[in-house]
Design a protein around this motif. Structure first.
Motif, short mmCIF file in Angstrom:
data_model
loop_
_atom_site.label_atom_id
_atom_site.label_comp_id
_atom_site.label_asym_id
_atom_site.label_seq_id
_atom_site.Cartn_x
_atom_site.Cartn_y
_atom_site.Cartn_z
N LEU A 158 39.66 19.23 26.59
CA LEU A 158 39.96 19.90 24.97
C LEU A 158 41.33 20.09 24.79
N ARG A 159 42.32 19.34 25.64
CA ARG A 159 43.57 19.42 25.53
C ARG A 159 44.28 18.70 24.30
N ASN A 160 43.58 17.87 23.51
CA ASN A 160 44.09 17.43 22.44
C ASN A 160 43.63 18.08 21.25
N VAL A 161 42.69 19.03 21.13
CA VAL A 161 42.17 19.71 19.87
C VAL A 161 43.26 20.63 19.58
N PRO A 162 43.88 20.71 18.72
CA PRO A 162 45.11 21.56 18.25
C PRO A 162 44.79 23.09 18.46
N LEU A 163 43.80 23.72 18.00
CA LEU A 163 43.37 25.00 18.04
C LEU A 163 42.60 25.46 19.36
N ALA A 164 42.29 24.43 20.27
CA ALA A 164 41.34 24.90 21.19
C ALA A 164 41.31 26.11 21.76
N GLY A 165 42.64 26.71 22.16
CA GLY A 165 42.70 27.76 22.81
C GLY A 165 42.54 28.94 22.10
N PHE A 166 42.43 28.87 20.71
CA PHE A 166 42.00 30.07 19.94
C PHE A 166 40.40 29.74 19.39
N GLU A 167 39.97 28.58 19.31
CA GLU A 167 38.50 28.62 18.90
C GLU A 167 37.47 28.42 20.07
N PHE A 168 37.63 27.76 21.04
CA PHE A 168 36.70 27.60 21.91
C PHE A 168 36.95 28.68 22.85
N VAL A 169 35.41 29.48 23.23
CA VAL A 169 35.26 30.57 24.08
C VAL A 169 35.27 30.24 25.70
N ASN A 170 35.26 29.24 25.85
CA ASN A 170 35.13 28.76 27.09
C ASN A 170 36.23 27.97 27.66
N MET A 171 37.30 28.10 27.35
CA MET A 171 38.78 27.39 27.78
C MET A 171 39.03 27.75 29.17
#
Length: 171
Positions: A158-171
């Motif tokens: 998920l490192r290339n998903v710009p808002l992954a840390g704010f959108e994915f609940v299982n980072m």
């Protein structure tokens, strides 16, 4: 009741595990990488690397790496009593404490992050981001210890998903 504010937050969870097991999960690199991090390195103030099963101590320095995040977190162990309390610096400017209380069939784990700056960027990235993050990670710890499953994403990058840390609940 304490007043809610942006300079700190508290998260609590009951976990059916022994105090010893919970302290191991927070207090050793082997423990903390079993449910939380992809890599954790602790060293004494003199630069001696602790072994994976060796408990952290006050004054130790740490370097943490997560799955799905390229940066490192570096900080210092401020307190570690070997039983029920750990405190460390976090996010460069804040502190986190983890307190364990034996409640019979469960342990009450209380995580408090404090000394958070109250500028707009810190409110978003530290208060909001860390509060959401710790909520997930404490649930992950409970799932790991009580059911033997991990909820965090380790297979999909998920490192290339710009808002992954704010959108994915299982980072």
């Amino acid at each position: 009741m304490h007043k809610l504010s942006f300079d700190s937050f508290t998260k609590k969870i009951y976990i059916k595990a022994s105090m010893k097991k919970l302290y191991w999960c927070w207090g050793t690199s082997e423990g903390i990488t079993s449910w939380f991090l992809s890599d954790a390195r602790y060293s004494t103030g003199k630069g001696i690397i602790r072994t994976p099963r060796e408990y952290i101590q006050k004054g130790d320095l740490y370097t943490w790496r997560w799955h799905n995040w390229d940066d490192e977190e570096k900080g210092k162990v401020l307190q570690a009593n070997g039983i029920d309390f750990i405190e460390f610096s976090f996010a460069e400017v804040t502190k986190v404490s983890v307190t364990l209380e034996d409640k019979g069939s469960s342990v009450l784990l209380t995580l408090r992050q404090y000394e958070i700056p109250t500028d707009e960027e810190s409110k978003l990235n530290i208060h909001y981001g860390c509060s959401n993050g710790w909520t997930f990670w404490l649930a992950n710890l409970k799932a790991y210890l009580e059911y033997g499953v991990l909820l965090n994403e380790t297979e999909i990058d998920l490192r290339n998903v710009p808002l992954a840390g704010f959108e994915f609940v299982n980072m």
